[in-house]
Motif scaffolding. Structure first.
Motif, PDB file in Angstrom:
ATOM      1  N   GLY A  66       0.816  -1.211   0.000  1.00  0.00           N
ATOM      2  CA  GLY A  66       0.000   0.000   0.000  1.00  0.00           C
ATOM      3  C   GLY A  66       0.848   1.258   0.000  1.00  0.00           C
ATOM      4  O   GLY A  66       0.539   2.233  -0.695  1.00  0.00           O
ATOM      5  N   ILE A  67       1.937   1.238   0.762  1.00  0.00           N
ATOM      6  CA  ILE A  67       2.836   2.395   0.804  1.00  0.00           C
ATOM      7  C   ILE A  67       3.482   2.618  -0.564  1.00  0.00           C
ATOM      8  O   ILE A  67       3.613   3.756  -1.029  1.00  0.00           O
ATOM      9  CB  ILE A  67       3.912   2.191   1.887  1.00  0.00           C
ATOM     10  N   VAL A  68       3.876   1.528  -1.223  1.00  0.00           N
ATOM     11  CA  VAL A  68       4.487   1.642  -2.548  1.00  0.00           C
ATOM     12  C   VAL A  68       3.526   2.304  -3.534  1.00  0.00           C
ATOM     13  O   VAL A  68       3.896   3.241  -4.261  1.00  0.00           O
ATOM     14  CB  VAL A  68       4.914   0.253  -3.073  1.00  0.00           C
ATOM     15  N   PHE A  69       2.276   1.844  -3.564  1.00  0.00           N
ATOM     16  CA  PHE A  69       1.317   2.419  -4.510  1.00  0.00           C
ATOM     17  C   PHE A  69       0.884   3.820  -4.092  1.00  0.00           C
ATOM     18  O   PHE A  69       0.533   4.644  -4.958  1.00  0.00           O
ATOM     19  CB  PHE A  69       0.113   1.498  -4.668  1.00  0.00           C
ATOM     20  N   LEU A  70       0.910   4.102  -2.804  1.00  0.00           N
ATOM     21  CA  LEU A  70       0.637   5.459  -2.336  1.00  0.00           C
ATOM     22  C   LEU A  70       1.693   6.416  -2.870  1.00  0.00           C
ATOM     23  O   LEU A  70       1.365   7.503  -3.378  1.00  0.00           O
ATOM     24  CB  LEU A  70       0.623   5.485  -0.806  1.00  0.00           C
TER      25      LEU A  70
END
Length: 266
Positions: A51-55
């Motif tokens: 999720g952090i990567v896509f954020l």
């Protein structure tokens, strides 16, 4: 250029952490816990990092949907009330109240499940609504028909991705999951284009997953009785009509707010 290097660094660090975690797992790191807790923590870690990567990727693309209190915030929440009815209903409130279902785990496990559901919602919304859906929509958004096609295509991709669960679960359950994923994906897509706030989508997704997983994971007596089915169908039909009308009436020019690159203050 610095922004690009930052994104590359985040992806590299995330990939390294995931590789280490996949190789060693919690047991290899000397952390012992029950199988249920192990599964919840593992999913929380992997989906949270994803999720952090896509954020970060969504931030790099400069789609203006990341402001969690984007104005008019309360008006946006008011618009989303039917969507919240859908996801809260997934908790099977009627059967919990009547005692046909019950939660037997403690508060710590319930909190861990809630965290896992949030991380799954974060990962899947940032990836599929934030990057995939908005990426498709950026190229074709001249009419409501274009928006509908983008919603259907991205939601279909989201549903089909869940077919990987055929490797782990019964076919009937996976087919049901694919259908739910498509519908929730479509609903969250409408919410996103109307509110321009992806965090509302994350919360909706997390609540839906939590409601569907609470009793099967941490409780007893999971059932679909007649009242629950009737309530679910009524809420689903009413929300579908509501979202469809809202989408048809939406001026297409509103989407320009998402794709402006000037970092406007909301």
């Amino acid at each position: 250029m610095k922004k690009r290097y930052f994104c590359i660094a985040v992806v590299a660090v995330a990939a390294a952490i995931l590789v280490v975690f996949e190789i060693f797992g919690l047991d290899g790191l000397g952390i012992e816990m029950s199988k249920t807790a192990n599964d919840l923590v593992s999913m929380t870690v992997t989906r949270g990092i994803g999720g952090i990567v896509f954020l970060v990727l969504l931030w790099y693309l400069e789609y203006n949907v990341l402001n969690p209190v984007r104005k008019p915030f309360w008006k946006c929440l008011l618009f989303c009330l039917p969507a919240f009815a859908v996801v809260i209903n997934n908790l099977h409130i009627y059967t919990l109240i009547t005692g046909r279902e019950k939660v037997v785990a403690g508060a710590s496990m319930i909190a861990l499940l809630a965290l896992e559901c949030f991380c799954i919602g974060l990962f899947e919304e940032m990836a599929f609504r934030g990057v995939v859906f908005l990426g498709i929509l950026e190229r074709r958004r001249k009419s409501v028909k274009d928006i509908v096609l983008a919603i259907l295509l991205s939601s279909a991709v989201f549903g089909i991705i869940h077919s990987v669960n055929f490797l782990y679960s019964a076919p009937g359950a996976v087919i049901q999951q694919i259908g739910y994923s498509f519908l929730i994906g479509a609903m969250c897509s409408v919410v996103l284009v109307k509110t321009k706030n992806i965090w509302i989508c994350v919360v909706l997704h997390a609540i839906f997953n939590f409601g569907g997983a609470l009793v099967p994971t941490l409780g007893q007596g999971f059932v679909w009785d007649a009242p629950t089915i009737v309530i679910t169908v009524l809420i689903a039909v009413a929300t579908t009509v509501y979202m469809t009308v809202a989408l048809i009436r939406m001026p297409v020019c509103e989407l320009d707010e998402i794709y402006s690159k000037n970092n406007e203050k909301n």
